[in-house]
Each structure stands twice: as C-alpha cells, then as structure tokens.
Write an enzyme that holds these catalytic residues in place. Structure first.
Site, PDB file in Angstrom:
ATOM      1  N   GLU A  88      -1.333  -7.482  -2.686  1.00 18.66           N
ATOM      2  CA  GLU A  88      -1.898  -7.988  -4.212  1.00 18.66           C
ATOM      3  C   GLU A  88      -0.884  -7.666  -5.308  1.00 18.66           C
ATOM      4  O   GLU A  88      -0.399  -6.614  -5.477  1.00 18.66           O
ATOM      5  CB  GLU A  88      -3.065  -7.278  -4.224  1.00 18.66           C
ATOM      6  CG  GLU A  88      -4.007  -7.164  -3.420  1.00 18.66           C
ATOM      7  CD  GLU A  88      -5.279  -6.104  -4.074  1.00 18.66           C
ATOM      8  OE1 GLU A  88      -5.976  -6.281  -4.845  1.00 18.66           O
ATOM      9  OE2 GLU A  88      -5.247  -5.268  -3.271  1.00 18.66           O
TER      10      GLU A  88
ATOM     11  N   ASP B 249     -15.168  -6.264  -6.393  1.00 15.26           N
ATOM     12  CA  ASP B 249     -13.925  -5.990  -5.969  1.00 15.26           C
ATOM     13  C   ASP B 249     -13.279  -4.960  -6.701  1.00 15.26           C
ATOM     14  O   ASP B 249     -13.879  -4.693  -8.091  1.00 15.26           O
ATOM     15  CB  ASP B 249     -12.869  -7.151  -6.127  1.00 15.26           C
ATOM     16  CG  ASP B 249     -11.764  -6.951  -5.189  1.00 15.26           C
ATOM     17  OD1 ASP B 249     -11.664  -5.627  -4.405  1.00 15.26           O
ATOM     18  OD2 ASP B 249     -10.963  -7.885  -4.998  1.00 15.26           O
TER      19      ASP B 249
HETATM   20  C1  BGC Z   1      -8.708  -6.494  -2.861  1.00 12.51           C
HETATM   21  C2  BGC Z   1      -9.796  -6.728  -1.805  1.00 12.51           C
HETATM   22  C3  BGC Z   1     -10.098  -5.505  -0.896  1.00 12.51           C
HETATM   23  C4  BGC Z   1     -10.232  -4.369  -2.087  1.00 12.51           C
HETATM   24  C5  BGC Z   1     -10.777  -3.094  -1.226  1.00 12.51           C
HETATM   25  C6  BGC Z   1      -9.252  -5.023  -3.612  1.00 12.51           C
HETATM   26  O1  BGC Z   1      -7.851  -4.829  -4.531  1.00 12.51           O
HETATM   27  O2  BGC Z   1      -8.836  -7.561  -3.737  1.00 12.51           O
HETATM   28  O3  BGC Z   1      -9.519  -7.936  -0.887  1.00 12.51           O
HETATM   29  O4  BGC Z   1     -11.370  -5.617  -0.182  1.00 12.51           O
HETATM   30  O5  BGC Z   1      -9.323  -3.980  -2.802  1.00 12.51           O
HETATM   31  O6  BGC Z   1      -9.678  -2.625  -0.598  1.00 12.51           O
HETATM   32  C1  BGC Z   2      -5.445   1.576  -3.667  1.00 12.08           C
HETATM   33  C2  BGC Z   2      -5.733   0.734  -2.581  1.00 12.08           C
HETATM   34  C3  BGC Z   2      -6.665  -0.416  -2.663  1.00 12.08           C
HETATM   35  C4  BGC Z   2      -5.985  -1.130  -3.743  1.00 12.08           C
HETATM   36  C5  BGC Z   2      -6.999  -2.145  -4.019  1.00 12.08           C
HETATM   37  C6  BGC Z   2      -4.912   0.486  -4.551  1.00 12.08           C
HETATM   38  O1  BGC Z   2      -4.593   0.904  -5.789  1.00 12.08           O
HETATM   39  O2  BGC Z   2      -4.454   2.361  -3.283  1.00 12.08           O
HETATM   40  O3  BGC Z   2      -6.284   1.812  -1.395  1.00 12.08           O
HETATM   41  O4  BGC Z   2      -7.068  -1.157  -1.438  1.00 12.08           O
HETATM   42  O5  BGC Z   2      -5.908  -0.341  -4.778  1.00 12.08           O
HETATM   43  O6  BGC Z   2      -6.594  -2.943  -5.138  1.00 12.08           O
END
Ligand code: BGC
Ligand code: BGC
Length: 853
Positions: free
Chosen positions: A536, A335
């Site tokens: 998140e 991840d």
């Molecule tokens: C998330 C994932 C996601 C990945 C790509 C991560 O921060 O935990 O669920 O697939 O970002 O965007």
């Molecule tokens: C990014 C997102 C990404 C995420 C994952 C962010 O900083 O801008 O595109 O899915 O992090 O954690």
C-alpha cells in the site's frame, strides 16, 4: 532574478520531519478536509443501478431469536466492545479480559510476541489466550467469543513456512476460477491450523491505473474475471452454503475494499474515485456481486473517497446501497483507522462512521480506548441511536453464530488447530506451483527460444534469480514484503532453485550469478529481474517506466546479448510496466508477476523434460493491458481509443509467432499532458493533509479554526466561502504549516517536466528575515528556499503568486522520488500570511536560466 546558491549552513534549526510523517498520521488520526470540488456534487442516489442479491445463506429465525435474547441482556459497553477491533500490538490478553472486544486483528508484519519467527504453536497460543479471555470472565453473565482476523491475502502470508501463492495479478492471468477456489480452500486450512477465524480477502479491486501500488492485489483491469473469482474465493474460504459452510475447515471471508479502490484518479492509494454511479457499479462493484452471491459474511469499507466523500462515512453506499438495496446481512468492518479520515473525525472519535453504517471499527494504535469510551458516551447522549448499535451488534453476532463460534471448541481444540503438517504441506505447495505455471504470460519468444533444453549449460542471473522475498512481493511476512531472505521461506523454492533442480535431474548444468558473470560460456542466459517488494501507498508511482534513470537490469541484458548469448528475461512485477528497452534486449520475455514461494513452477513451463518434451505450455493471458509508453497508465480493455503495446488477453503459446521484434521505440517522450498537481485549492486535496507544527507540538487541521501555542490558523472567504486560510505565526519559536501525505509520493515526472511549486499567497504586516518554503522527502531529506525577500517585495495585503522551480528545491537536497510533504512553510519569526492555492505546475520547457529565491 538569477540563481544565488543558498548558504544552507546558516539555516535555522528544523523540526525533524520524521515526527510528522506516517507515524504521526497514525497517532493523530489526521482528519482531512475534503475538497468541495465540482465532482463532489456529482449525482448519487440511483438505487436502481444496484441489484438485489439473494444470498445463499438465508436468515435463520431461531438464530435471530437467540440474537434478540443476547441483545436484550447485553450492556451498552459490551455492545460497543463488539464494534471495536484493536490490533495485537496494542492490546494485551488482560485488555481482552476487561473489555471483551468482539474481534481483533494482526496487521501486516504483526506477529505473536512481536516475533517474526513465531511458530504456529505461538499463533495458536495467542488465539487460545485471547479467546479464553473473551469467554472466561463472563460480563453480566454473558460470554461472547472473540474472533481473530488476518490478511491471508496470498496464502497465510504472515506465518513463516506457510505456502505463499502468486499475488492476485498472476492468478488473474491464469483465468481459472476452479484453481482459485482450491487456493482459497488451502489457505483456509493453513489459517485454521493456527487457530484464526477470519481472513481479510479477497481483494476485488478492479485496478484501472497500474501506477497504483496495490495493482498486484487486483485480478484484472476488467470486472468480468473479478466477479467470478470473488465468488470462487469466498466459496473456497467459507465453503459452499449448501456444503460445509463455515465448518471446521473453513474461515470467514471479507470482500474488500468497498468500493472503488481500484478507480482512484492517478491511481493514488486512498485517493478519490471520480466516477459516475453507473461506472462505480459496472466496473468497481462486480466483485461484491460475485462475493455476496456466494454468501460472503463480511465486507471491508475502503479508505478511498467517491467523488470527494470518504466511504467510511458514506451512509448512502454503506447502508442504503450495500445493506438495504443489495441485501447484505453480514457485517461491515472498517479499514485500518479509515474512520479517522472522515472530515471532523479522528481515530479516537468518530460517531459519523457508525451512523454511516460501519459495524466494526478497525482501530489499531492506542486509539481503541478513547474510541470505545467516546462511542459509549455518544450513545448515551443520543448522538448515535441505540437502534444503530443494536443493528451493528446483531450483524456481528449473526456472523459469529453462522461461523459456529459459540459452539466450536476453543481455537486450540479445533480439529485442524495444531496440525502443523498443514502449514506449507506438500499438497498445498503443489497447488501453488500449479498456480505459478498457469499465471506466467509469454510476451516474446523469438526463434522459439523457449522452451529450453535442460541438457544444456544454462546461466541463471539477475537480482531476482535466487530471491524468494523479491518473487513474493508485498504482504509477505512483513507488511511491505521487505527484509526477507531465502531462509525466511523454509520449504520454498527460488526461481533458480527450481531450474537448477530440473536441469541437474536432466543431466545439464547451471551456473548462478547475480551480475551475469560465468565460468563456462552458457548456451542460454536466464535473467530474473524486476520490482522490489512494496505494499500500500509505498508502491504508488507516477509513471510506468521500469528502472527510470537507473537501468541496471537493461545493462545486464545488453551485456549478455553483446556476448552473443541468447537471453530469456523473467520479469517480476506487480503491474504491467513500460519495458520496451528490456524487451528489445531479450530473445524471450515472460511476465512472471509475483509467483510466491513455489518458484519451481517457472521451470515447469520454460524447461523441456529430460527427453526433450514440453512439460507445460504457457497458459496465462494478460488481464492488464501492457503499456506502449511510460505515460500510458490509463489504458483499459474496451477503451474507445485502445492502443496498448499488448492488449488484454494477450499471451503467446509455444509455436506462436513473435509480434514484437527487436526495435520497439525506446525514446521516452516528456509527458505533454502532465496535469497540475493540486495540493491546496479551497481545501487540501487528497492525499495531502494540512498539519500545523509549533515547537514540540503538532496537529492535523480538522476544522476551520485550529490553534497551537504560537501558530493559529483559520479559514476565510476570498472569492467564495472559506476558500482561503490565514496563518498567524507568533514568532519566538519555530513553527510550520505543511501538506503531508501518509505515504510518500513519486513526483519525478514533475521534476522531468521542469515544474514549479506555485503558491498563491498574501502577507499582512512585517516579514521576518527567514521564511522557508520547501518540500520534504524521506527522513533527513528536504529542500527549501528562503522566500523572505519575495514576501517583503509583495505589496502588503495583496494576493501574489510565487513560483519556485522544483530544481531550486532539488539543489537544496530534495529528492522527488519519495515526497512526504508537497509544500511546507516555516519560520521562527512573527508573520501573518494567507494561502489560497498551492500546486505543482509542469512547465515542459526548461528555462535557460532558472531563478531561485
Ligand atoms: C489494508 C487492508 C488490510 C488492513 C489490515 C489496511 O491498510 O488496506 O487491506 O486488511 O490494513 O492489515
Ligand atoms: C502496519 C501494518 C498494517 C498496515 C495497514 C502498518 O502501519 O504496520 O501492520 O497492516 O499499517 O495499513
């Protein structure tokens, strides 16, 4: 000591904090020292807990031979490139041509050409260009097609105009695996229409504590439905193993995040799941049992730790359990720079993850390049055995072969590619609308107010009434789901839009207002309100009270009730919340979760048809227990002492008697059990990470000794081995140590409990006149006090405890709602100081006279 207001004007210049928060964590990789807590010693290693799973996708000997042949030809750099997954914002098509990455991704809110309004043709063009770049310039005579992964987690949610389905929490309430499979199938078609191969779904987290901001990505607090749903989604995305498995209409799926993401203590994102191995399996791993049984080809490793150990670096779980014992022969993808969080690693350097069993490093940011070269070097130096690399690449090639990527035409030439009519197609929206209908959970229906007669005069009001962005939540066009307007959802329908259409067709009338005002007194008011979008980390909260300290929606409900108008509350949320006051102020109350782009599904259920007949009865039932108090965050089905407001499985049908009444307790009691928030105890405690800053430079503390010009730090033994840390500030420039979280934490509960920041420290030698101790919130938001006098008063070389009421910091500007740094200490002078313990301790009782340094 009495409180003397600080004269902030005379304060020293501060290092701008924005420099050192989330963006900095992304740059540095921020390796984190793990607490060597007792929990970390918890037993692990009982493989018999984990089942052997027979995948319906058998190994094909001819395919394995073909892979052998490829492996024999590939150079080491080619192999490593297969293991690197950069992000579209950080590589060019030319990078793809030179390096030949095995895969790439677009993160949430990342679009072709950085254009939110990129058209489906733009998506295909990028897919095609990347693919051609991976193929046309055969390195060493070998061309290996790259593949593109995306977070299509509730429909193809990064693409304007796509069908947006309810988030998983709503789908859980629908309890309908067949519907779930159709949703996944539709999602696969929309993804295929844009030329993308791979979807990072399903999330099979079993969220046990809804303070976690990702609760809405979880189907349930109970593993039962998660297990069957996981199989259904995997089948829907990939096709059944004995049918059109990974055909032209299907995409590769990812069961994520392995494992325990829904089980972290206090629901902290990327935190620590402190559970036994049996519980890890029984509760948190059931989605893998379902997903692997359906032939899932990829698994994403999780950010969180299990009993203190980061899973990206956990050989036992990734290799011994998942691959060897459970027999998973697909690939494990990391991840978002998750490898960088392993102690001793950075985003750019982490043999540990490869050794633990990670096959693909998800490495956004510019770390991909040093990581690539470091991995090559580590294989050449024997740090990583070639056999491990071959195993990883074999798995990657196997997935590609099974997906037909070596044989399929290029992305722009696949059967569904460019079939733009598929994006947001009417029959896809019909499936989403059906899902909305099935996901609604009726919590209260006094006097059988619902269903409503559409031939009346209705008021539709509240901030969520005509707001497709809010009803869709996070992971919608943008990463956090913020910044979207109704125009960003062409073809979508707001809740109001659906109601208005049906009422007009039935001969009634509707008024829309955000604030409850109206031209004509309504027969019934429908109030749509709830959580603003979040994803998140940013969605983590410290208790479940809705609109704590700012109950504007309650005021709206009460205003309408006071006018004698019957009120229907439609509550938008990504989790169950404490809404007793709002329940009391409503005649009917529906949890509508995060329904997505097809808001008319709500009208289908709450309105009768033009002839007065029920269109659809309620179908949804809670798959999360509904809390009886703001603090009741950890209440789950089958708990020994189970006393939620409404239990798992609850959901009224038309005609059912009300169970709640209008006088639920609304008194908010102080949380008596608020435990200490430990920031540093022998080592920084997750999610807090120690950083040093000096002048323009910053560094994450990743080892026992860390040095910047002007600031030096090392661990030493106080009571036990390496349980304290010394900091030597040279003086002459502003320098700081700070404990930072990648995402802001909501610490309001500690404020309400009159907590203190308690620091155990020791000073050696002279103390400058200004030493600032503080906490930091969002950009330009902090509170600090000068503790120079207290330090001077402390005996030289003796350990002392310094307790600063959070109120003192709040008076200096700290907001506790979004805390990035739970403690920092900075000075421009020369100072030697050691820390043994940093924590926030609830006092419960307010002191008559708070005293601040
Ligand atoms: C998330 C994932 C996601 C990945 C790509 C991560 O921060 O935990 O669920 O697939 O970002 O965007
Ligand atoms: C990014 C997102 C990404 C995420 C994952 C962010 O900083 O801008 O595109 O899915 O992090 O954690």
């Amino acid at each position: 000591m009495t409180f003397l207001p600080n004269n902030t004007s005379g304060r020293m210049r501060r290092i701008p904090m924005a420099l050192v928060t989330a963006s900095m964590l992304a740059l540095t990789g921020c390796s984190q020292q793990q607490p060597s807590s007792d929990a970390a010693q918890t037993q692990r290693g009982d493989l018999t807990i984990w089942p052997v799973i027979e995948s319906p996708v058998a190994k094909d000997p001819a395919m394995e031979q073909a892979i052998d042949a490829l492996l024999a030809q590939m150079t080491l750099p080619q192999k490593i490139a297969q293991m690197i997954q950069p992000e579209i914002r950080d590589i060019t098509v030319e990078d793809m041509r030179s390096y030949g990455f095995g895969s790439f991704l677009n993160g949430g809110g990342a679009f072709p050409n950085d254009d939110k309004y990129a058209t489906p043709q733009d998506w295909i063009a990028l897919a095609e260009a990347m693919y051609q770049a991976s193929m046309d310039d055969a390195i060493n005579g070998i061309s290996i097609p790259t593949m593109w992964g995306t977070d299509a987690v509730h429909g193809h949610n990064n693409v304007i105009g796509a069908t947006i389905f309810p988030h998983n929490i709503g789908l859980g309430a629908a309890k309908n695996p067949d519907l779930i499979e159709r949703i996944a199938e539709v999602t696969a078609r929309e993804v295929m229409a844009t030329g993308i191969d791979w979807v990072f779904a399903p999330t099979v987290a079993v969220a046990r504590d809804p303070r976690w901001g990702r609760t809405y990505e979880s189907y349930s607090e109970d593993p039962e439905i998660v297990r069957s749903y996981s199989a259904a989604i995997v089948r829907g995305l990939q096709g059944a193993a004995d049918a059109d498995f990974l055909s032209d209409r299907r995409v590769i799926s990812t069961v994520k995040h392995f494992v325990g993401d829904g089980g972290t203590t206090h629901g902290i994102d990327q935190g620590d799941a402190e559970v036994s191995e049996q519980e890890l399996f029984d509760i948190h791993a059931q989605g893998y049992v379902g997903g692997l049984s359906a032939g899932a080809q990829t698994v994403m490793a999780t950010f969180n730790s299990w009993n203190g150990k980061k899973i990206h670096g956990d050989h036992y779980l990734l290799t011994q359990v998942l691959k060897e014992r459970m027999g998973f022969d697909g690939l494990v993808v990391g991840d978002w720079n998750g490898h960088g969080q392993i102690p001793g690693c950075s985003n750019a350097d982490c043999p540990q993850a490869a050794l633990a069993g990670l096959d693909i490093f998800m490495v956004p940011t510019d770390a991909w390049k040093p990581l690539y070269y470091n991995l090559i070097e580590q294989v050449e130096n024997g740090v990583i055995p070639m056999s491990r690399i071959d195993d990883a690449v074999r798995r990657i090639l196997r997935v590609k072969k099974r997906a037909g990527l070596f044989d399929k035409p290029s992305p722009a030439n696949r059967p569904l590619a460019g079939r733009l009519e598929l994006i947001g197609a009417a029959e896809h929206r019909a499936v989403a609308r059906e899902a909305v209908r099935q996901s609604l959970v009726l919590l209260k229906n006094q006097n059988q107010l619902l269903p409503l007669d559409p031939r009346q005069h209705l008021l539709v009001t509240g901030p969520g009434a005509d707001n497709i962005g809010q009803q869709s939540g996070g992971w919608t066009i943008s990463w956090q789901g913020t910044g979207n307007t109704n125009e960003d959802f062409p073809g979508g329908t707001s809740i109001y839009g659906g109601i208005a259409r049906q009422v007009a067709a039935a001969g009634g009338s509707v008024e829309l207002s955000e604030d409850g005002s109206y031209q004509q007194r309504p027969d019934v008011a429908i109030v749509v309100f709830g959580e603003e979008p979040y994803a998140e980390g940013n969605g983590d909260i410290d208790n479940l009270e809705y609109q704590r300290g700012n109950k504007t929606d309650l005021a709206l409900l009460q205003q309408l009730q006071a006018e004698g108008i019957p009120v229907v509350a439609l509550f938008i949320s990504g989790r169950p919340m404490w809404v007793n006051p709002e329940l009391n102020a409503s005649d009917a109350f529906v949890a509508i979760w995060l329904p997505g782009s097809e808001g008319e599904g709500v009208a289908d259920v709450i309105l009768r048809d033009a002839n007065g007949a029920v269109q659809h009865d309620f179908h949804g039932r809670l798959t999360f227990s509904w809390p009886a108090t703001p603090q009741q965050a950890v209440v789950n089905r089958f708990d020994a002492d189970y006393q939620p407001l409404l239990p798992y499985g609850f959901g009224l049908r038309y005609g059912d008697a009300d169970v709640l009444g209008d006088s639920l307790p609304v008194e908010v009691t102080q949380d008596e059990t608020l435990s200490d928030l430990v920031v540093f105890e022998r080592a920084p405690r997750s999610p807090w990470q120690l950083f040093l800053h000096s002048g323009e430079q910053s560094a994450a503390v990743t080892s026992s000794v860390q040095e910047l010009p002007g600031l030096y730090s090392r661990t030493f033994d106080r009571l036990v081995q390496e349980d304290a840390r010394r900091f030597v500030f040279d003086g002459g420039q502003l320098a700081r140590l700070s404990f930072i979280s990648a995402f802001p934490r909501d610490l309001r509960g500690y404020g309400e409990a009159n907590s203190q920041l308690v620091v155990e420290l020791q000073r050696q030698g002279a103390v400058p006149d200004e030493v600032w101790l503080g906490m930091h919130c969002n950009a330009d938001c902090q509170g600090a006090v000068n503790i120079a006098n207290e330090l001077k008063a402390a005996a030289d070389g003796e350990w002392t405890q310094l307790a600063v009421p959070l109120q003192c910091l709040q008076q200096q500007g700290l907001s506790l709602q979004q805390v990035f740094s739970a403690m920092y200490l900075e000075t421009e002078g020369a100072l030697t100081l050691s820390l043994a313990d940093v924590r926030i301790v609830a006092q419960q009782q307010a002191a008559d006279n708070i005293s601040c340094p």
